[in-house]
Write an enzyme that holds these catalytic residues in place. Structure first.
Site, PDB file in Angstrom:
ATOM      1  N   ASP A   1     -54.216   5.583 -53.204  1.00  0.00           N
ATOM      2  CA  ASP A   1     -53.557   5.943 -54.458  1.00  0.00           C
ATOM      3  C   ASP A   1     -54.578   6.371 -55.501  1.00  0.00           C
ATOM      4  OD1 ASP A   1     -51.011   5.065 -53.446  1.00  0.00           O
ATOM      5  OD2 ASP A   1     -51.628   3.006 -53.862  1.00  0.00           O
TER       6      ASP A   1
ATOM      7  N   ASP B   1     -51.342   8.814 -50.605  1.00  0.00           N
ATOM      8  CA  ASP B   1     -50.115   8.064 -50.869  1.00  0.00           C
ATOM      9  C   ASP B   1     -49.657   8.369 -52.295  1.00  0.00           C
ATOM     10  OD1 ASP B   1     -48.165   6.117 -49.822  1.00  0.00           O
ATOM     11  OD2 ASP B   1     -48.970   4.789 -51.357  1.00  0.00           O
TER      12      ASP B   1
ATOM     13  N   ASP C   1     -48.783   3.983 -58.418  1.00  0.00           N
ATOM     14  CA  ASP C   1     -47.905   2.937 -57.895  1.00  0.00           C
ATOM     15  C   ASP C   1     -47.950   1.757 -58.854  1.00  0.00           C
ATOM     16  OD1 ASP C   1     -47.095   4.339 -55.708  1.00  0.00           O
ATOM     17  OD2 ASP C   1     -48.154   3.126 -54.223  1.00  0.00           O
TER      18      ASP C   1
ATOM     19  N   ARG D   1     -40.185  10.416 -55.645  1.00  0.00           N
ATOM     20  CA  ARG D   1     -40.698   9.405 -56.576  1.00  0.00           C
ATOM     21  C   ARG D   1     -41.264  10.068 -57.836  1.00  0.00           C
ATOM     22  NH1 ARG D   1     -43.935   5.355 -52.366  1.00  0.00           N
ATOM     23  NH2 ARG D   1     -42.188   5.065 -50.925  1.00  0.00           N
TER      24      ARG D   1
END
Length: 690
Positions: free
Chosen positions: A173, A195, A199, A246
């Protein structure tokens, strides 16, 4: 006295780590100190404190990251520590993981080794790119349980991608947060990671994500990974472009406030959006004034989630666009003013991502300004001075270099005057909140002076009077607590908290509190210009509580309406006395509200001081939120002068107190409004804030 952002309004399962007080640290890193102490004497030498850092190193978060909770007063990162510049991975990791506060400037490209490495950032850090040069390649940052007060700003974090689009093997991330709180992610370019770009997991809360570019990624911004419904996030002014999913996805978020974001899916590219904003689980989301261009399923929600939309714009979108349930009012937590959705694409394309003015000493080709002389004030004797005026008195007449007077938390009952002979002075509170440092007195116009030489008069009643150019006040409260109810027989109830009669005055992150005639924005003389820029601040009052002849901008602030001494609701926000040919008051991107009756306050009236018919008072209120307290006909006459003969107007205001144009409520045209904005108001002066 109350302030909107003072506390969280819902219960928490536990408390985080307590933050210690600011520390004055030895000079190090990129800070440099001049020899100005020779003017002040040996005990007035510059002190190596965070006040010497540039404005971007002292910047604080807005949104939920600004809320005082879990033992943390807002989010300000490493501003109380040293500023250091890093150019390699070892240096970055050393300072990012250290227990002390740091402002860490990333100068150049740092490649993570091994690929996918996420540096475990400790609390009280600001990690900022130097202009547009700060790049993190092949990895990112991890904020673990209890880590708090972290700013990640002005960086490009990129290229951890491992060749698999829906990669389930590499959790690489840009920024991952597991149980952190009070985090501000701002003005970054995040792209092409294995990824997530961001997050926010496992009850991470009090997070603001603002003015970032997020692109060329699959699983872009995920929030959740918890059964608990405790997280609070603000996501505003971000540009999502060519991101599949997302964008963000919010799962079990107590308060998700999304506004002024741009989600863009260009046709004919290799990335196709699966969905845009997603409210999952028991999330409560408010989504407003955002723009969706070409996005599939732009807004979706679970049956268990609440999602309220208002003011969003959709062009070329297909599929699900859903809303339902009851959300929340963000203003019960913090002040904010959304930009109109029509302005969002241009704003973000010009302003999102790293900026050349952040993380650098000055503009390209210039040298950094000399470090200021720092004088300290503390009531308990731990500073050089015990009173603010004593510190001002120590500044020599004719001062030509910056002087920062740092005032420790406490209530200082005194009057303060910065005379015209002492320019370049900053008064700065050192507490975690602007409420911690208070300068207060209770004089009123009709009161007799202690020496019996007459009454104070309106201007003389000021708690703080500023007559010197290039003045700044930051992170403190200036108050006049005159008790009007107890002095009803007094002739003259005007009681000024702050008076300015100077040019290039900055009021940044302050509270100015009073009742009648709270904030006097004046000039040194009728034929002298006096420009004032107020931002991120509160002004509290009831009658003509912003008044005077200055050319003043009140930007991104809150004008709080207050009941009068007898509990009645009635008053006037502004009373300009502008000279003809000058600009008066511009209230921009601000909020007018307060605990008063509906339809009881005027936005302004023309003050022709001394009956001077040559004056041309001006107030413009634009792009602001007006509460129901504002009258439907918001302007009125004063002293026999008609407001219609002067300059009063609105533009693109919202809220229950806003209204359509009419003869009693003039609105600017788009052409007129283009000449009534902040750059036109301030001319060749760029206020030193940021």
């Amino acid at each position: 006295m109350t302030e909107t952002r003072s506390r969280a309004r819902h219960r928490r399962r536990g408390r985080g780590l307590l933050l210690g007080g600011p520390a004055a640290l030895a000079a190090a890193g990129v800070l440099a100190y001049g020899t100005a102490f020779g003017v002040f004497g040996a005990d007035g030498r510059p002190e190596a404190t965070a006040a010497d850092a540039p404005a971007w190193a002292r910047a604080v978060a807005d949104g939920f990251a600004s809320v005082d909770a879990l033992g943390q007063n807002g989010t300000y990162g490493g501003r109380d520590g040293r500023t250091v510049t890093v150019r390699n991975l070892a240096e970055l990791e050393k300072y990012a993981t250290a227990p002390e506060p740091y402002v860490i400037v990333v100068a150049g490209t740092i490649t993570m080794n091994p690929t996918g490495k996420e540096i475990k950032v400790a609390s009280d850090k600001t990690i900022v790119g130097s202009g547009t040069s700060g790049h993190i390649v092949g990895g990112g940052f991890f904020l673990g349980q209890g880590v708090h007060n972290v700013i990640i700003r002005n960086l490009t974090i990129r290229d951890a991608y491992q060749g698999v689009w829906n990669d389930k093997e590499h959790d690489f991330d840009a920024v991952q947060m597991d149980g952190a709180h009070h985090v501000w992610i701002d003005h970054n370019d995040l792209r092409h990671m294995a990824d997530g770009l961001i997050d926010s997991r496992k009850d991470t809360t009090y997070v603001t994500v603002s003015w970032n570019r997020l692109g060329n990624n699959n699983k872009t911004f995920g929030i959740g990974w918890t059964e608990n419904v405790t997280a609070d996030l603000t996501i505003h002014h971000n540009w999502f472009r060519e991101t599949e999913q997302r964008n963000p996805s919010t799962d079990n978020v107590a308060h998700a406030h999304l506004y002024n974001n741009l989600l863009q899916d260009d046709a004919g590219t290799g990335i196709t959006s699966a969905y845009g904003n997603y409210a999952r689980g028991r999330t409560r989301m408010l989504l407003e004034n955002s723009v969706f261009q070409g996005v599939n399923n732009p807004v979706i929600k679970d049956s268990t989630a609440a999602l309220v939309q208002r003011g969003n714009v959709f062009t070329g979108t297909t599929g699900r666009n859903e809303s339902g349930g009851t959300a929340f009012d963000p203003r019960s937590f913090y002040p904010y003013t959304p930009d109109p959705a029509s302005a969002v694409p241009a704003l973000l394309k010009a302003g999102a991502g790293p900026r050349s003015t952040i993380g650098t000493a000055g503009a390209a080709g210039t040298e950094a300004a000399a470090a200021p002389t720092v004088l300290t004030v503390a009531k308990d004797g731990t500073g050089r001075f015990t009173g603010v005026q004593k510190a001002v008195d120590a500044v020599p007449a004719g001062n030509s270099s910056p002087v920062v007077i740092r005032i420790a938390p406490g209530v200082y009952r005194e009057t303060v005057k910065v005379p015209a002979t002492k320019p370049h002075v900053t008064l700065e509170g050192t507490g975690g909140s602007r409420k911690d440092t208070v300068i207060v007195e209770g004089h009123a116009s009709g009161m007799t002076k202690p020496d019996g030489s007459g009454t104070y008069g309106t201007g003389g009643s000021a708690t703080v009077a500023v007559e010197a150019d290039d003045f700044r006040a930051h992170n403190l409260t200036v108050s006049n607590d005159f008790d009007e109810a107890a002095h009803q027989n007094l002739d003259g109830h005007q009681a000024v908290a702050l008076r300015t009669a100077a040019d290039r005055v900055v009021l940044d992150g302050v509270i100015v509190s009073g009742d009648q005639d709270t904030l006097l924005l004046d000039t040194a003389a009728k034929d002298r210009i006096g420009r004032v820029y107020m931002t991120g601040s509160y002004v509290i009052g009831n009658v003509d509580f912003v008044f005077g002849r200055a050319t003043a901008v009140i930007d991104r602030s809150v004008l709080t309406l207050k009941k009068r001494w007898d509990g009645s609701s009635a008053g006037y926000v502004t009373a300009p006395s502008t000279a003809a040919g000058r600009k008066g008051f511009l209230i921009s991107r601000s909020t007018v509200n307060g605990d008063v009756g509906a339809g009881t306050f005027f936005l302004g009236r023309p003050w022709h001081a001394g009956g001077d018919a040559s004056l041309s008072p001006q107030t413009t209120v634009r792009d602001s939120v007006l509460s129901a307290a504002v009258k439907p006909a918001p302007w009125t006459d004063m002293g026999g002068f008609s407001w219609k003969s002067d300059r009063f107007a609105e533009y693109r205001n919202t809220g229950p107190g806003a209204g359509s144009p009419s003869p009693n409520r003039p609105h600017l045209t788009a052409t007129d409004a283009a000449a009534q904005d902040i750059p036109h108001w301030l001319g060749d002066w760029t206020p030193p804030v940021g």
